[in-house]
Write a protein that holds these residues in place. Sequence first.
Motif, short mmCIF file in Angstrom:
data_model
loop_
_atom_site.label_atom_id
_atom_site.label_comp_id
_atom_site.label_asym_id
_atom_site.label_seq_id
_atom_site.Cartn_x
_atom_site.Cartn_y
_atom_site.Cartn_z
N HIS A 37 0.84 -1.20 0.00
CA HIS A 37 0.00 0.00 0.00
C HIS A 37 0.87 1.25 0.00
N HIS A 82 -6.07 -3.84 6.87
CA HIS A 82 -5.46 -2.97 5.85
C HIS A 82 -6.09 -3.13 4.47
N GLU A 102 2.52 -0.78 4.48
CA GLU A 102 2.22 0.58 4.04
C GLU A 102 3.52 1.32 3.79
N HIS A 173 -2.61 -3.24 -3.39
CA HIS A 173 -4.01 -2.99 -3.00
C HIS A 173 -4.85 -2.74 -4.25
N ASP A 183 -3.51 2.25 -4.80
CA ASP A 183 -2.16 2.08 -4.24
C ASP A 183 -1.63 0.67 -4.44
ZN LIG Z 1 -4.10 0.42 0.58
#
Ligand SMILES: [Zn+2]
Length: 274
Positions: A37, A82, A102, A173, A183
């Motif tokens: 992400h 997430h 992330e 993602h 993302d």
């Molecule tokens: Zn994401």
Amino acid sequence: MTIRDHLLSGGEGLQHKTSPNHGREFGAGLPDTIILHYTAGSSAESSVEHFMSPSAGASAHLVVGRNGGITQLVPFNVTAWHAGRSEYQGRVGFNQYSIGIEMDNAGPLEKTGGGYTAWFGRVYPESEAVKAVHRNEVQPAYWHCYPEKQISAVLDICILLVDHYGIKTILGHEEISPGRKRDPGPAFPLDKLRDRVLNRDRSLDTEPEPEYTRRSGVVTASSLNVRFAPNVAAPTVLPPLSQGTVLDVLREAQGWYEVAVAVRGWVKKDYVQV
Ligand SMILES: [Zn+2]
């Protein structure tokens, strides 16, 4: 850096925090997927703060800063929130299957008079903007770049996770929630990283190529698994080899041979006559 008790350990710039935004332990044989992400935020610190807040209702396992610094918020044996609504190849709800990483990145940028502006108003210089077409879109757009240090930290983490948990899939993602999520976006070299981690082209590894002495061998078992690593828990890399298959034995380690057939992998040495 290593993984100890489902936590990263020993890395430079590594810190551990606790997020309340997690579920229970993963089911048997899981996690088997990594989801990448971007934070769409202004700094790693602000994203970590956000993920630690109960009201956020979201957190990844890790936040990776632009300088490669890592914050772990949820241990790898526990599901984190997430992925949200997500679907890929017949599976739904990727939180239950995956480790979420992330990356501190502003996301899409808009070209403005003074530079390139993120949704939260910060203006970035041209050197941090990448013009590219997203895999789910047709028009090019501007995206915040990912620094080499950050990409390389994510690559190292993915290799560790693949080796430790037998991760088989790395997805963005944007691939499990297309339309809803963009993302990590086209500024991140997702296909290259995936290929490098999962197909592990040794010529790209930082470690020098080991010395191989090529010998020929024959499979003596009726069926023989070829594994990604010299470990019975490691995933297989191709359908089992049948008795009589001729292969190249490249090297030996821990009671296993690394062999070359159509692809390279590991077999129990007891079942190959050299
Ligand atoms: Zn994401």
